[in-house]
Motif scaffolding. Structure first.
Motif, PDB file in Angstrom:
ATOM      1  N   ARG A  17      49.308  78.811  63.623  1.00 26.06           N
ATOM      2  CA  ARG A  17      48.583  77.526  63.309  1.00 26.06           C
ATOM      3  C   ARG A  17      47.197  77.511  63.553  1.00 26.06           C
ATOM      4  O   ARG A  17      46.350  76.734  62.899  1.00 26.06           O
ATOM      5  CB  ARG A  17      49.515  76.677  63.880  1.00 26.06           C
ATOM      6  CG  ARG A  17      50.957  76.493  62.965  1.00 26.06           C
ATOM      7  CD  ARG A  17      51.684  75.260  63.922  1.00 26.06           C
ATOM      8  NE  ARG A  17      53.079  75.166  63.332  1.00 26.06           N
ATOM      9  CZ  ARG A  17      54.096  75.687  64.032  1.00 26.06           C
ATOM     10  NH1 ARG A  17      53.977  76.222  65.527  1.00 26.06           N
ATOM     11  NH2 ARG A  17      55.492  75.767  63.447  1.00 26.06           N
ATOM     12  N   ASP A  61      49.163  69.271  55.732  1.00 27.51           N
ATOM     13  CA  ASP A  61      50.436  69.364  55.568  1.00 27.51           C
ATOM     14  C   ASP A  61      51.094  69.970  56.852  1.00 27.51           C
ATOM     15  O   ASP A  61      51.930  69.821  57.592  1.00 27.51           O
ATOM     16  CB  ASP A  61      50.799  70.243  54.515  1.00 27.51           C
ATOM     17  CG  ASP A  61      50.613  69.625  53.179  1.00 27.51           C
ATOM     18  OD1 ASP A  61      50.781  68.246  53.252  1.00 27.51           O
ATOM     19  OD2 ASP A  61      50.767  70.224  52.128  1.00 27.51           O
ATOM     20  N   VAL A  62      50.406  71.156  57.535  1.00 23.46           N
ATOM     21  CA  VAL A  62      50.753  71.985  58.649  1.00 23.46           C
ATOM     22  C   VAL A  62      50.681  70.973  59.878  1.00 23.46           C
ATOM     23  O   VAL A  62      51.715  70.912  60.703  1.00 23.46           O
ATOM     24  CB  VAL A  62      50.035  73.234  58.903  1.00 23.46           C
ATOM     25  CG1 VAL A  62      50.400  73.818  60.261  1.00 23.46           C
ATOM     26  CG2 VAL A  62      50.332  74.164  57.855  1.00 23.46           C
ATOM     27  N   GLN A  73      58.532  81.213  59.513  1.00 17.07           N
ATOM     28  CA  GLN A  73      57.595  79.837  60.103  1.00 17.07           C
ATOM     29  C   GLN A  73      56.611  80.577  61.019  1.00 17.07           C
ATOM     30  O   GLN A  73      56.690  81.334  61.814  1.00 17.07           O
ATOM     31  CB  GLN A  73      58.802  79.099  61.004  1.00 17.07           C
ATOM     32  CG  GLN A  73      59.651  78.447  60.263  1.00 17.07           C
ATOM     33  CD  GLN A  73      59.015  77.096  59.536  1.00 17.07           C
ATOM     34  OE1 GLN A  73      58.409  77.194  58.741  1.00 17.07           O
ATOM     35  NE2 GLN A  73      59.339  76.028  60.376  1.00 17.07           N
ATOM     36  N   ARG A  90      50.930  67.577  59.976  1.00 15.23           N
ATOM     37  CA  ARG A  90      51.750  66.525  59.768  1.00 15.23           C
ATOM     38  C   ARG A  90      53.326  67.099  60.310  1.00 15.23           C
ATOM     39  O   ARG A  90      54.163  66.388  60.798  1.00 15.23           O
ATOM     40  CB  ARG A  90      51.836  66.165  58.293  1.00 15.23           C
ATOM     41  CG  ARG A  90      52.619  64.981  58.180  1.00 15.23           C
ATOM     42  CD  ARG A  90      52.401  64.426  56.691  1.00 15.23           C
ATOM     43  NE  ARG A  90      51.689  65.173  55.629  1.00 15.23           N
ATOM     44  CZ  ARG A  90      50.507  65.160  55.260  1.00 15.23           C
ATOM     45  NH1 ARG A  90      49.754  64.346  55.914  1.00 15.23           N
ATOM     46  NH2 ARG A  90      49.754  65.892  54.172  1.00 15.23           N
ATOM     47  N   ARG A  91      53.347  68.446  60.162  1.00 17.05           N
ATOM     48  CA  ARG A  91      54.940  68.944  60.365  1.00 17.05           C
ATOM     49  C   ARG A  91      54.946  69.387  61.984  1.00 17.05           C
ATOM     50  O   ARG A  91      56.040  69.802  62.044  1.00 17.05           O
ATOM     51  CB  ARG A  91      54.849  70.400  59.416  1.00 17.05           C
ATOM     52  CG  ARG A  91      55.250  69.684  58.217  1.00 17.05           C
ATOM     53  CD  ARG A  91      55.500  71.010  57.220  1.00 17.05           C
ATOM     54  NE  ARG A  91      55.575  70.518  55.895  1.00 17.05           N
ATOM     55  CZ  ARG A  91      55.366  71.392  54.804  1.00 17.05           C
ATOM     56  NH1 ARG A  91      54.805  72.389  55.110  1.00 17.05           N
ATOM     57  NH2 ARG A  91      55.309  70.682  53.427  1.00 17.05           N
ATOM     58  N   LEU A  92      53.973  69.353  62.501  1.00 15.93           N
ATOM     59  CA  LEU A  92      53.992  69.862  64.141  1.00 15.93           C
ATOM     60  C   LEU A  92      54.887  68.925  64.644  1.00 15.93           C
ATOM     61  O   LEU A  92      54.933  67.584  64.422  1.00 15.93           O
ATOM     62  CB  LEU A  92      52.627  69.796  64.911  1.00 15.93           C
ATOM     63  CG  LEU A  92      51.482  71.052  64.074  1.00 15.93           C
ATOM     64  CD1 LEU A  92      50.254  70.638  64.927  1.00 15.93           C
ATOM     65  CD2 LEU A  92      52.361  72.195  64.444  1.00 15.93           C
ATOM     66  N   SER A 148      56.006  66.083  67.650  1.00 18.16           N
ATOM     67  CA  SER A 148      55.278  64.990  68.126  1.00 18.16           C
ATOM     68  C   SER A 148      54.470  65.481  69.449  1.00 18.16           C
ATOM     69  O   SER A 148      53.487  64.726  69.837  1.00 18.16           O
ATOM     70  CB  SER A 148      55.907  63.905  68.307  1.00 18.16           C
ATOM     71  OG  SER A 148      57.120  63.888  69.046  1.00 18.16           O
TER      72      SER A 148
END
Length: 104
Positions: free
Chosen positions: A26, A47-48, A20, A50-52, A54
């Protein structure tokens, strides 16, 4: 920041990672995607993003890199929304927005 013209290699190496990524990786990826705007790097960067979690917008360096990347992708509305959600805006935050708007 990616300054040696190797942004594509950063994107490829990131894709091969089996661990990860942390915020530093990032940020590096977002900077590489902003420099190497292709369909592949755009998909990976989004994609990265979107996965963070909130609450990532509370981390100025990470949010700044995401704003810059979104602006380079032409995603002005999304970049503006992210910028507006940032509690702490730095000179880099304002610079990313201004440079992005200037480049449109």
């Amino acid at each position: 920041y990616i300054i040696n013209g190797m942004a594509e290699k950063v994107v490829q190496l990131f894709k091969k990672m089996s661990v990860q990524p942390d915020d530093v990786l990032r940020i590096t990826l977002f900077n590489a995607c902003a420099k190497h705007v292709t369909a592949e790097s755009r998909k990976l960067g989004e994609d990265v993003l979107r996965r963070l979690p909130s609450n990532f917008h509370q981390k100025p360096q990470l949010a700044n890199a995401a704003v810059d990347m979104l602006m380079k992708f032409g995603e002005v509305k999304r970049a503006e929304q992210l910028f507006a959600s940032m509690k702490t805006k730095t000179l880099v935050s304002f610079g990313a927005m201004m440079q992005g708007l200037f480049s449109i």
